[in-house]
Enzyme design. Structure first.
Site, PDB file in Angstrom:
ATOM      1  N   ASN A  96       0.810  -1.212   0.000  1.00 53.51           N
ATOM      2  CA  ASN A  96       0.000   0.000   0.000  1.00 53.51           C
ATOM      3  C   ASN A  96       0.847   1.267   0.000  1.00 53.51           C
ATOM      4  OD1 ASN A  96      -2.560  -1.207  -0.010  1.00 53.51           O
ATOM      5  ND2 ASN A  96      -2.456  -1.621   2.181  1.00 53.51           N
ATOM      6  N   HIS A  97       0.363   2.283  -0.696  1.00 55.33           N
ATOM      7  CA  HIS A  97       0.965   3.613  -0.716  1.00 55.33           C
ATOM      8  C   HIS A  97       0.070   4.580   0.047  1.00 55.33           C
ATOM      9  CE1 HIS A  97       3.630   3.063  -4.553  1.00 55.33           C
ATOM     10  NE2 HIS A  97       3.533   1.936  -3.874  1.00 55.33           N
ATOM     11  N   ARG A  98       0.669   5.653   0.494  1.00 51.51           N
ATOM     12  CA  ARG A  98      -0.109   6.708   1.145  1.00 51.51           C
ATOM     13  C   ARG A  98      -1.146   7.257   0.159  1.00 51.51           C
ATOM     14  NH1 ARG A  98       3.876  10.552   3.864  1.00 51.51           N
ATOM     15  NH2 ARG A  98       4.762  10.333   1.789  1.00 51.51           N
ATOM     16  N   THR A 148       0.643   9.758  -4.448  1.00 51.08           N
ATOM     17  CA  THR A 148       0.841   8.433  -3.850  1.00 51.08           C
ATOM     18  C   THR A 148       2.275   7.942  -4.031  1.00 51.08           C
ATOM     19  OG1 THR A 148       0.191   7.301  -5.903  1.00 51.08           O
ATOM     20  CG2 THR A 148      -1.561   7.820  -4.323  1.00 51.08           C
ATOM     21  N   PRO A 178      -2.787   2.763   4.152  1.00 52.14           N
ATOM     22  CA  PRO A 178      -3.972   1.906   4.290  1.00 52.14           C
ATOM     23  C   PRO A 178      -3.571   0.557   4.889  1.00 52.14           C
ATOM     24  CG  PRO A 178      -3.849   2.879   2.093  1.00 52.14           C
ATOM     25  CD  PRO A 178      -2.548   3.165   2.756  1.00 52.14           C
TER      26      PRO A 178
END
Length: 211
Positions: free
Chosen positions: A82-84, A90, A111
């Site tokens: 997951n990325h911000r 992102t 996430p």
């Protein structure tokens, strides 16, 4: 003798593509039940390579039940992928260093979908991708080339990208009974003695067996 040794890596030497993966797992964050196998003509014992972005500091587990059948090319994508998402971009600047590490996110900014949990007696076709935090119920079938992005209820047939419920395998009463019966938790002798019923197309026979 009441079936193959659950502690064998290759339970049938005549089929070297099939591996009981519980016996080749090295990560404590992957938990697999007895008799669950991965089928791969190239390297079935390298199942862990198909669990990606799985980092201890994230804290998520992959849990797979007993008697699951995993087709070749399966991939479990874990929460480390997951990325911000709550910022303008992102892009993961921090992983490239050279001063960009000042933009390292807090874990709370990423996430997190929790553990990925696969029930018992689940059949995956080839080239299935399972996204982080998905729960797949006991007895389900996931069609080849599917991408599972959400939970799948027990004894369902599901497929597609994104994976969607196609139909229930059985009526609600039989599903409820099978979930009560939990045949996958029987000892090897009881399973052996009831193989014909477990594999019969006459579904009424299963109700003759006491838990």
């Amino acid at each position: 003798m009441f079936g193959p040794d659950p502690d064998a890596i290759y339970p049938n030497p005549a089929i070297p593509s099939v591996c009981f993966i519980k016996n080749v797992i090295t990560r404590p964050t992957i938990k697999v039940g007895d008799y669950t196998y991965y089928d791969d003509n190239e390297s079935p014992a390298d199942f862990e390579k198909h669990v990606t972005h799985h980092y201890d500091f994230i804290g998520d587990d992959l849990i797979i039940g007993k008697f699951c059948a995993l087709g070749s090319g399966i991939e479990f994508i874990m929460n480390g992928a997951n990325h911000r998402m709550n910022s303008v971009t992102t892009y993961p600047f921090n992983i490239f260093g050279n001063g960009w590490e000042k933009a390292t996110p807090n874990l709370d900014d990423l996430p997190f979908k929790g553990d990925t949990i696969i029930g018992n007696d689940v059949w995956f076709g080839q080239n299935v991708t399972v996204m982080p935090g998905v729960h797949i119920g006991d007895g389900s079938i996931i069609a080849a080339n599917s991408t599972v992005t959400g939970d799948i209820p027990p004894y369902s047939v599901a497929g597609g990208n994104p994976c969607r419920l196609i139909k229930k395998r059985f009526d609600d009463d039989l599903i409820e009974y099978l979930l009560y019966l939990e045949w996958w938790n029987w000892d090897s002798e009881k399973i052996f003695n009831n193989l014909e019923i477990l594999c019969s197309g006459d579904l009424s026979k299963i109700k003759s067996i006491a838990k």
